[in-house]
Design a protein around this motif. Structure first.
Motif, PDB file in Angstrom:
ATOM      1  N   ARG A  88       0.833  -1.211   0.000  1.00  0.00           N
ATOM      2  CA  ARG A  88       0.000   0.000   0.000  1.00  0.00           C
ATOM      3  C   ARG A  88       0.865   1.258   0.000  1.00  0.00           C
ATOM      4  O   ARG A  88       0.566   2.216  -0.706  1.00  0.00           O
ATOM      5  CB  ARG A  88      -0.951  -0.012   1.196  1.00  0.00           C
ATOM      6  N   VAL A 145      -4.594   0.238  -3.697  1.00  0.00           N
ATOM      7  CA  VAL A 145      -4.697  -1.213  -3.674  1.00  0.00           C
ATOM      8  C   VAL A 145      -5.828  -1.594  -2.727  1.00  0.00           C
ATOM      9  O   VAL A 145      -6.066  -0.923  -1.719  1.00  0.00           O
ATOM     10  CB  VAL A 145      -3.358  -1.851  -3.233  1.00  0.00           C
ATOM     11  N   VAL A 165       2.332   1.639  -3.653  1.00  0.00           N
ATOM     12  CA  VAL A 165       1.342   1.952  -4.684  1.00  0.00           C
ATOM     13  C   VAL A 165       0.786   3.360  -4.508  1.00  0.00           C
ATOM     14  O   VAL A 165       0.626   4.107  -5.483  1.00  0.00           O
ATOM     15  CB  VAL A 165       0.209   0.905  -4.663  1.00  0.00           C
ATOM     16  N   VAL A 191      -4.619  -3.854  -7.730  1.00  0.00           N
ATOM     17  CA  VAL A 191      -3.814  -2.626  -7.760  1.00  0.00           C
ATOM     18  C   VAL A 191      -4.278  -1.783  -8.946  1.00  0.00           C
ATOM     19  O   VAL A 191      -4.367  -2.287 -10.068  1.00  0.00           O
ATOM     20  CB  VAL A 191      -2.301  -2.953  -7.892  1.00  0.00           C
TER      21      VAL A 191
END
Length: 484
Positions: free
Chosen positions: A455, A465, A458, A479
Motif C-alpha cells: 500500500r 490497492v 502503490v 492494484v
C-alpha cells in the motif's frame, strides 16, 4: 433514475441491517450491507462511503458502478477532499465541478451526479456518503433527504465505536497543557480547568460535582489508564495543603507515546520470532555439512546447500521488509513515468521463486495500455501479493494474475483459491504487523509487513490497492494505477 424511491425495499433492508447489529456484527460488514440496500432503493448506479481522518480520507465501502474506487485514498489537500469537507452538509455535486483527480475517474465511469451527505458527530466529520448517478437528471430533494438520513445512521455507528472507524482510533483531541482537577474527599470534582475538558472531551458542566472519568491513583503515584475511546492518559495525584481534604490531579494524553512504545515492542518481538526460524535452519544444515561432510553423499550435500540458499533468500527478503518498514520506504523521489505494465508484470514473474512461479496463470491482454508510476517497484508489489496468495492457499492451487483497463486507470489483480479474507479484515490487513490468523503462526508464518509495504509503494505512485473476497472462495488483491 426511477421517479420514486423504493421505500418498502429500503425499510426491509434496514431491518436486515438492524438484525445484523443486534446479532453482534459491526463495522465494515454492516456498513457494506447498508449501502447494498440503499443503492437500488435510491435508484443509484453506485454508492460509496469515504472515511475521513486527520491525514485525509479513504473509500472503505463501494458498491455498483463505484466498486472500482474501493480502497482509494483522498489526500487532505486534494481539491475534492476540500470540497467534500466544506459547504452544506447535504447537497448535490456535479462531477464536472470537481477539480481533483477523482473527477476524471468518475467521468470515465460515466457518473455525472452525486448526492452527498457528510456523517458528523458533534460537528466533527467522520466521513461522507455518496449516491452516484449517470445522465443529466439531478437527484431530487427526496433522495437527498434519504442520503442525509443514512449518513446520520452511519455517524451513529461511529459514535458507538462498533468496529468503526476502520483506520486508527479515531480523532484524538490534543492537549495544549496538562489537565488539572481538584476532587473532594468523596471523589467529586470541585475544579476542572479548560485543558482537562480538552484532554477528556468532558466539558466543565458535565465534570463538576461528579466523579472523575478515570480511576484516581494513590497520592504521589503515577498511573497510565486507557479510556473507553482507546486513548491513554497518564495520571498523577497529590494531597492539596489546607484544612479541607482535597486532592489535586493532573493528567495528559500519552496515546502517541503508548502507540510508539507498542510498535517498538512489537517490532522487536516480530523481528526476533521471524529471524529465528531461517537462522536455525541455516545453522543446522551448515553444522551438518561441517561435522558429517565425509559421510554425506553428493545428493545430500547438494540438498543441504539448496536449503541453505533458499533460507538465506528468505532471510534477505525479511530483512529488506523490516528495513523498508522502519524507513517508510517507497519509490522515493523519482517522478512517475509511463511504462509497459504487461511487460513489467511478465518480467517480475521471472524473479519469483520456482515453486510459486509454477502455480501462476497469466491473463494479460496484448493491448494493455501503459501505466504511470515507478516500474522497478512493481517487482516488490507483485512478489508480496503472490507470496501472500501462495501462503494462504493450497500448495497446488493456481494463482491468477490478470490485468485490464478501466477509463483513466489500468489495473492488475492477483487472485487465489485459498482461505479467503473476512470482510471486516479487508482494511486491517494493510496495517503494519497485523496478522489475521495470529493464533496459527506456524501454519501461516510472516511478519505482517507485506501488504503494508504494498500500500505504501502503490499510493506513492498515485494509485491504490484493495482486497476483497473472491466469489468462488479465496482472495483478490487489486492494484490500480493511472494510465500512462
Amino acid at each position: 433514475m426511477p421517479e420514486r424511491i423504493d421505500f418498502p425495499a429500503l425499510l426491509t433492508g434496514q431491518t436486515v441491517v438492524i438484525e445484523m447489529i443486534n446479532s453482534g456484527e459491526a463495522g465494515l460488514p454492516v456498513l457494506t450491507q447498508l449501502l447494498r440496500v440503499a443503492q437500488p432503493a435510491l435508484g443509484a448506479t453506485g454508492m460509496a462511503f469515504v472515511e475521513f481522518g486527520p491525514t485525509g480520507g479513504r473509500v472503505i465501502v463501494a458498491t455498483g458502478a463505484a466498486a472500482w474506487a474501493l480502497g482509494r485514498p483522498l489526500a487532505v489537500d486534494d481539491p475534492d477532499t476540500v470540497c467534500l469537507l466544506n459547504g452544506p452538509r447535504v447537497r448535490n455535486v456535479l462531477v464536472g465541478s470537481l477539480n481533483g483527480k477523482l473527477a476524471g475517474e468518475l467521468a470515465g465511469s460515466d457518473l455525472r451526479w452525486m448526492a452527498v451527505s457528510r456523517a458528523e458527530i458533534g460537528g466533527h466529520t467522520v466521513g461522507s456518503l455518496h449516491a452516484l448517478y449517470p445522465g443529466d437528471d439531478e437527484p431530487d430533494a427526496e433522495r437527498q433527504g434519504v442520503v442525509a438520513y443514512l449518513a446520520s445512521c452511519i455517524a451513529h455507528m461511529y459514535g458507538d465505536q462498533s468496529g468503526l472507524p476502520v483506520h486508527g482510533d479515531g480523532p484524538v483531541v490534543a492537549a495544549l497543557a496538562d489537565g488539572l482537577a481538584v476532587v473532594d474527599r468523596d471523589g467529586n470534582v470541585r475544579l476542572w480547568n479548560p485543558a482537562a475538558a480538552q484532554v477528556t472531551g468532558r466539558p466543565v458542566e458535565q465534570a463538576l460535582s461528579r466523579p472523575l472519568p478515570f480511576p484516581l491513583p494513590p497520592s504521589g503515584q503515577v498511573r497510565d489508564h486507557r479510556m473507553p475511546d482507546g486513548r491513554w492518559l497518564r495520571i498523577t495525584s497529590g494531597e492539596l495543603p489546607g484544612p479541607a481534604t482535597l486532592r489535586v490531579v493532573t493528567f495528559r494524553d500519552i496515546t502517541d507515546q503508548q502507540r510508539r512504545d507498542h510498535d517498538r515492542e512489537l517490532f522487536v518481538a516480530v523481528t526476533s520470532h521471524e529471524l529465528r526460524t531461517p537462522v536455525t535452519v541455516i545453522k543446522g544444515y551448515a553444522d551438518t555439512l561441517t561435522d558429517h561432510w565425509d559421510s554425506l553423499t553428493d545428493v545430500d550435500r547438494r540438498q543441504a546447500a539448496r536449503v541453505i540458499g533458499q533460507r538465506a533468500n528468505e532471510l534477505a527478503r525479511l530483512v529488506d521488509r523490516l528495513l523498508s518498514s522502519a524507513a517508510e520506504a517507497g519509490p522515493g523521489d523519482d517522478p512517475p513515468t509511463p511504462f509497459d505494465l504487461g511487460e513489467a508484470l511478465r518480467s517480475a514473474v521471472l524473479d519469483l521463486p520456482t515453486e510459486l512461479r509454477r502455480r501462476l496463470v497469466l491473463r494479460l491482454p496484448a493491448d494493455l495500455p501503459k501505466a504511470l508510476g515507478h516500474r522497478p517497484s512493481l517487482a516488490t508489489v507483485l512478489t508480496e501479493l503472490t507470496t501472500n496468495a501462495g501462503k494462504y492457499s493450497p500448495p497446488e492451487s493456481p494463482i491468477e494474475i490478470a490485468a485490464s483497463v478501466d477509463g483513466q486507470l489500468v489495473a492488475f489483480r492477483v487472485s487465489d483459491r485459498g482461505i479467503g479474507i473476512r470482510p471486516e479484515h479487508v482494511e486491517r490487513a494493510f496495517d503494519r504487523f497485523w496478522q489475521g490468523e495470529s493464533g496459527d503462526r506456524r501454519g501461516y508464518p510472516g511478519a505482517g509487513l507485506g501488504l503494508y509495504l504494498v500500500r505504501r509503494i502503490v499510493e506513492q505512485q498515485n494509485g491504490w490497492v484493495s482486497l476483497r473476497p473472491r466469489t468462488d472462495g479465496g482472495t483478490v488483491a487489486e492494484v490500480r494505477l493511472p494510465r500512462g
